[in-house]
Each structure stands twice: as structure tokens, then as C-alpha cells.
Design an enzyme around this catalytic site. Structure first.
Site, mmCIF file in Angstrom:
data_model
loop_
_atom_site.group_PDB
_atom_site.id
_atom_site.type_symbol
_atom_site.label_atom_id
_atom_site.label_comp_id
_atom_site.label_asym_id
_atom_site.label_seq_id
_atom_site.Cartn_x
_atom_site.Cartn_y
_atom_site.Cartn_z
ATOM 1 N N HIS A 266 0.842 -1.181 0.000
ATOM 2 C CA HIS A 266 0.000 0.000 0.000
ATOM 3 C C HIS A 266 0.881 1.236 0.000
ATOM 4 O O HIS A 266 1.929 1.241 0.626
ATOM 5 C CB HIS A 266 -0.927 0.021 1.228
ATOM 6 C CG HIS A 266 -2.050 0.992 1.066
ATOM 7 N ND1 HIS A 266 -1.935 2.311 1.428
ATOM 8 C CD2 HIS A 266 -3.289 0.832 0.546
ATOM 9 C CE1 HIS A 266 -3.071 2.924 1.137
ATOM 10 N NE2 HIS A 266 -3.903 2.054 0.607
ATOM 11 N N ASP A 323 -7.923 -5.348 -0.251
ATOM 12 C CA ASP A 323 -8.400 -6.192 -1.341
ATOM 13 C C ASP A 323 -8.027 -7.658 -1.179
ATOM 14 O O ASP A 323 -8.504 -8.506 -1.934
ATOM 15 C CB ASP A 323 -7.852 -5.668 -2.684
ATOM 16 C CG ASP A 323 -8.443 -4.318 -3.037
ATOM 17 O OD1 ASP A 323 -9.638 -4.116 -2.764
ATOM 18 O OD2 ASP A 323 -7.714 -3.469 -3.587
HETATM 19 N N1 CMC Z 1 4.348 -7.628 -4.900
HETATM 20 C C1 CMC Z 1 5.682 -7.582 -5.047
HETATM 21 N N2 CMC Z 1 6.432 -6.487 -4.870
HETATM 22 C C2 CMC Z 1 5.792 -5.351 -4.556
HETATM 23 C C3 CMC Z 1 4.397 -5.299 -4.376
HETATM 24 C C4 CMC Z 1 3.678 -6.494 -4.574
HETATM 25 N N3 CMC Z 1 2.338 -6.498 -4.427
HETATM 26 N N4 CMC Z 1 4.024 -4.045 -4.053
HETATM 27 C C5 CMC Z 1 5.154 -3.317 -4.025
HETATM 28 N N5 CMC Z 1 6.225 -4.113 -4.312
HETATM 29 C C6 CMC Z 1 7.661 -3.686 -4.308
HETATM 30 C C7 CMC Z 1 7.995 -2.851 -5.518
HETATM 31 O O1 CMC Z 1 8.459 -3.669 -6.575
HETATM 32 C C8 CMC Z 1 9.059 -1.943 -4.964
HETATM 33 O O2 CMC Z 1 10.247 -2.694 -4.851
HETATM 34 P P1 CMC Z 1 11.707 -1.963 -5.025
HETATM 35 O O3 CMC Z 1 11.789 -0.935 -3.942
HETATM 36 O O4 CMC Z 1 12.674 -3.079 -4.892
HETATM 37 O O5 CMC Z 1 11.688 -1.352 -6.394
HETATM 38 C C9 CMC Z 1 8.592 -1.655 -3.541
HETATM 39 O O6 CMC Z 1 7.808 -2.815 -3.193
HETATM 40 C C10 CMC Z 1 7.713 -0.415 -3.416
HETATM 41 O O7 CMC Z 1 6.644 -0.517 -4.332
HETATM 42 P P2 CMC Z 1 6.061 0.690 -5.182
HETATM 43 O O8 CMC Z 1 5.413 0.138 -6.411
HETATM 44 O O9 CMC Z 1 7.104 1.760 -5.358
HETATM 45 O O10 CMC Z 1 4.974 1.245 -4.168
HETATM 46 P P3 CMC Z 1 3.749 2.164 -4.536
HETATM 47 O O11 CMC Z 1 3.407 2.920 -3.312
HETATM 48 O O12 CMC Z 1 4.014 2.947 -5.777
HETATM 49 O O13 CMC Z 1 2.571 1.119 -4.906
HETATM 50 C C11 CMC Z 1 0.770 -0.401 -4.705
HETATM 51 C C12 CMC Z 1 1.594 0.703 -4.016
HETATM 52 C C13 CMC Z 1 -0.442 -0.723 -3.853
HETATM 53 C C14 CMC Z 1 0.292 0.084 -6.084
HETATM 54 C C15 CMC Z 1 1.672 -1.657 -4.864
HETATM 55 O O14 CMC Z 1 2.041 -2.145 -3.605
HETATM 56 C C16 CMC Z 1 0.989 -2.762 -5.674
HETATM 57 O O15 CMC Z 1 1.088 -2.763 -6.917
HETATM 58 N N6 CMC Z 1 0.300 -3.751 -5.021
HETATM 59 C C17 CMC Z 1 -0.430 -4.776 -5.715
HETATM 60 C C18 CMC Z 1 -1.782 -4.253 -6.207
HETATM 61 C C19 CMC Z 1 -2.763 -4.038 -5.070
HETATM 62 O O16 CMC Z 1 -2.963 -4.908 -4.227
HETATM 63 N N7 CMC Z 1 -3.436 -2.880 -5.079
HETATM 64 C C20 CMC Z 1 -4.463 -2.540 -4.092
HETATM 65 C C21 CMC Z 1 -4.024 -1.415 -3.218
HETATM 66 S S1 CMC Z 1 -5.034 -1.157 -1.760
HETATM 67 C C22 CMC Z 1 -6.643 -0.757 -2.258
HETATM 68 C C23 CMC Z 1 -6.784 0.105 -3.440
HETATM 69 O O17 CMC Z 1 -6.085 1.087 -3.648
HETATM 70 O O18 CMC Z 1 -7.697 -0.172 -4.195
#
Ligand code: CMC
Length: 387
Positions: A266, A323
């Protein structure tokens, strides 16, 4: 022209002041208008929470009754919107359909752009769930139902979904209560992608219908609300693959795989998502109350344990989000997988409305981010024959 801050994804930009939702990502705290999500999910009804978000205070019984009745009075959708729905293919995604139907409400109800927003608010809350059930009825080849104003908001939605026209249908109170809880947990979440979209579109003084339609489209993406559908599809894939959770954990850690553990991570919560905690318990309760034994629950729990003990996820503070378990409950309630994000939209609607109203009431300026230009410097035009 002046100094521009570079903040891709707005990770550190406070784009507005808001008095609606408080979120502390370090401590895992979520409050609507000061009330904890735990208490609201346990004690309130969804319409009570909608009233709270939109009007700022919990309603008295008289205020709540009058709000609920005003919504019921709008629970008949313009006939022509049914025709718009029927023109959509049944194979299409329901998020596409409801975004379009909500967008079309401007053409049917707000022709001059002068509709009182309070009227639009009531129509949206009353009609979005009704329109959402049309896709389902079409997908199973059944006619649609009319709203039953003797029922509460959640029970009426269930009746609209699951009653076969012409036959009788009894709402299961366990199902209705579970739905109420899920909708409350989704009702607002400060400046997330879809809410920021609603505010940004609304900041141009586009109508409430247009702004909400844009918000629905933003919610649809798999990194946002679309994750709840992706989670179940992922769990199903793991099940079909023999339940090998380790393989999927390894894939999620491999940046070249293009695979992320859906329902994990998140932007703001870095210790736990308080909604996930409530939903996990609710999933256990609801499944046992309904006598449902869903094998993907075991896979989810195994995956969660494996991830929580893995250095990659620990170091990046990746925890199950709202989710991760919500789809398991929706499925137990009989909601088809590709409607999970639609359920999220129905829940988020009061939050979007409250944020839109606040933005307009505060007379916020049009949203207009700047950029850091990285393109070509000035160059002379080349005639087409010479390219
Ligand atoms: N699985 C594997 N690695 C992950 C995941 C994941 N679900 N989420 C983040 N990471 C890693 C990412 O690769 C990065 O690694 P590094 O620092 O080595 O490059 C690090 O964690 C930080 O991730 P980020 O993408 O920079 O973080 P963000 O704040 O931009 O993204 C997020 C947040 C929710 C989009 C992301 O965690 C994600 O894609 N999660 C999976 C999709 C998901 O479950 N979304 C629902 C979110 S909650 C409810 C909603 O908003 O609807």
C-alpha cells in the site's frame, strides 16, 4: 517559470486540505470524520456512514430516516438508461458499463447542467447499485428487478441481484450484514487515485455525474480497486497450479517476472492495513456462518504467512491490503468475480461525493500539475519531402 517540485505519483504532495478522512500509515489508523473504522464497521449502517462522510456528523434517527427515504424516492432509474445498458455486450466488463451509465446520467437528468447537486447525490446513491445489478442479470440471461423500498439499502441490493423476477426471494441477514460491513470499509480513503481523479475532474467544475464516472474508471485499474478481482484470479491460479505458494512468492520477488502479489502493499500503510484486519476476521466469520468451505481461503492464509516471513516483503513493508480478503467474502455472498470492483465502487461512492462536495465548498482552484520538460530543444521545421 519558477521552481517546480518533481514528485511522480504525488508520493509527497498534499494536494488539498480535507476534514473527511484521517489516515496514519505508520500506526494503521483510519477514521472517518474522527470515528474509528473499527467502530463504524461494527456498529453503523452503510447509509449512516454515507451521511457522516457527506454531511460531517452522524445522523440522528430522524435525519437518517429522512436521508434513507430521500434515497428510496430516487430508486427508479430513467427507462432510457436501461436501453443504454442493454446496448452493452454482456461479455463486457461491468466497470466499463457502470462508468458509462453514470456518465450518461448527465444527459438524462442534468440536461442544462443546473441540477441541484444534492439531487444528483441522492440519485447516485440510489441508482448506482440498481444499475450495477443490470450487468449481472444480463450475464445470466434474467430480467431485471425493481427496487423494493421496504428493504434497507444492502438487502435491496441483494434482492435486485439475486431475486429471479416473478419468484420470491428471502434476504439472508448474515449476507446483508456482511455486505454492510464491506461497504463501510470501502467508503472513503482520502486522496487515493480514484478520489484524486474525482476531485481533479470536479475542479474544472464538471458535473458530479461526470466526476464520479471518471472516478469509477480510475478505480477499475488492477493497482487500485481492480486488485480485488485480481486477487481471486491469482488464488485460483495458485490452486490450479497445485497450491504451490512458494513459486508465486518467488515470482513476485523477481522484478523481471512482471508479476506482483495482488492484494499486497500500500502507498500509505506501512505496518498493516486496518481494513484488512477487519476483513480477514469477517471472512472467517462469514464463511463459517454460511457454512462455505472455500479452498482459496487456505491458500490466501498460507500465502500471507509465507510473505510475512519473507525478507523481501518485510524489508519493503508489504502487508495484505483491503483487497486481499474482500473477494473471498464477496464470493461467499454469491457476487461474481468480475463484479468485485463494482462492489468497491458502490462502497466508495459516498467518499467520492463527500470529497467532491468539500472541494467545491472550499472553492478549490482548478487542478493543474506542472511538469519537468525532457523533450527536444527548439529545432527548425523540416518540410515533409525532406524528412
Ligand atoms: N508484490 C511484489 N512487490 C511489490 C508489491 C507487490 N504487491 N508491491 C510493491 N512491491 C515492491 C515494488 O516492486 C518496490 O520494490 P523496489 O523498492 O525493490 O523497487 C517496492 O515494493 C515499493 O513498491 P512501489 O510500487 O514503489 O509502491 P507504490 O506505493 O508505488 O505502490 C501499490 C503501491 C499498492 C500500487 C503496490 O504495492 C501494488 O502494486 N500492489 C499490488 C496491487 C494491489 O494490491 N493494489 C491494491 C491497493 S489497496 C486498495 C486500493 O487502492 O484499491
Amino acid at each position: 517559470s519558477g521552481y517546480v517540485t518533481y514528485d511522480p505519483g504525488f508520493k509527497n504532495t498534499g494536494a488539498t486540505k480535507s476534514a473527511i478522512t484521517f489516515l496514519d500509515g505508520e500506526e494503521g489508523i483510519l477514521r472517518y470524520r474522527g470515528y474509528s473504522i473499527e467502530e463504524l464497521a461494527d456498529k453503523a449502517t452503510f447509509l449512516e456512514v454515507a451521511y457522516l462522510l457527506i454531511n460531517g456528523e452522524l445522523p440522528t434517527q430522524i435525519q437518517l430516516d429522512s436521508f434513507a427515504n430521500a434515497i428510496k424516492a430516487e430508486a427508479v432509474v430513467n427507462d432510457s438508461i436501461v436501453k443504454v445498458s442493454n446496448a452493452f455486450p454482456k461479455e463486457g466488463h461491468p466497470m466499463c458499463e457502470i462508468a458509462a451509465l453514470v456518465g450518461s446520467m448527465s444527459a438524462f437528468y442534468d440536461v442544462d447542467g443546473n441540477e441541484d447537486p444534492e439531487k444528483s447525490i441522492l440519485r447516485l446513491i440510489a441508482q448506482l447499485p440498481i444499475m450495477a445489478t443490470w450487468w449481472y442479470k444480463k450475464s445470466i440471461g434474467e430480467g431485471i428487478n425493481q427496487a423494493d423500498t421496504s428493504l434497507d439499502y444492502c438487502s435491496d441490493f441483494l434482492q435486485l441481484m439475486f431475486k429471479t423476477p416473478g419468484s420470491s426471494y428471502q434476504v439472508d441477514p448474515i449476507v446483508s450484514k456482511a455486505l454492510n460491513k464491506l461497504l463501510i470499509l470501502h467508503a472513503d480513503h482520502e486522496q487515493n487515485c480514484s478520489t484524486s481523479t474525482v476531485r481533479l475532474v470536479g475542479s474544472s467544475h464538471a458535473s458530479l455525474y461526470a466526476s464520479i464516472s471518471a472516478g469509477i474508471n480510475a478505480l477499475w485499474g488492477p493497482l487500485h480497486g481492480g486488485a480485488n478481482q485480481e486477487v481471486i484470479e491469482m488464488l485460483e491460479a495458485i490452486k490450479a497450479d497445485g497450491g504451490d505458494t512458494e513459486k508465486y512468492i518467488a515470482m513476485a520477488k523477481d522484478k523481471n517476472s512482471g508479476f506482483r502479489l495482488m492484494g499486497f502493499g500500500h502507498r500509505v500503510y506501512k505496518n498493516f492495513d486496518p481494513r484488512a484486519k477487519i476483513i480477514k476476521k469477517a471472512a472467517d466469520d462469514v464463511l463459517s456462518a454460511l457454512g462455505v468451505n472455500d479452498p482459496v481461503l487456505g491458500i490466501a492464509s498460507h500465502l500471507e504467512q509465507a510473505a510475512l516471513n519473507d525478507e523481501y516483503f518485510v524489508a519493503r513493508k508489504l502487508y495484505p491490503n483491503v483487497d486481499f480478503y474482500s473477494g473471498i467474502i464477496y464470493r461467499a455472498l454469491g457476487i461474481p468475480t468480475n463484479m468485485f470492483t463494482v462492489m468497491f465502487a458502490i462502497g466508495r461512492l459516498p467518499g467520492w461525493i463527500a470529497q467532491w462536495k468539500e472541494m467545491r465548498a472550499n472553492k478549490e482552484p482548478i487542478g493543474r500539475p506542472r511538469q519537468i520538460y525532457t523533450g527536444a530543444t527548439e529545432r527548425a521545421f523540416v518540410e515533409i519531402a525532406n524528412r
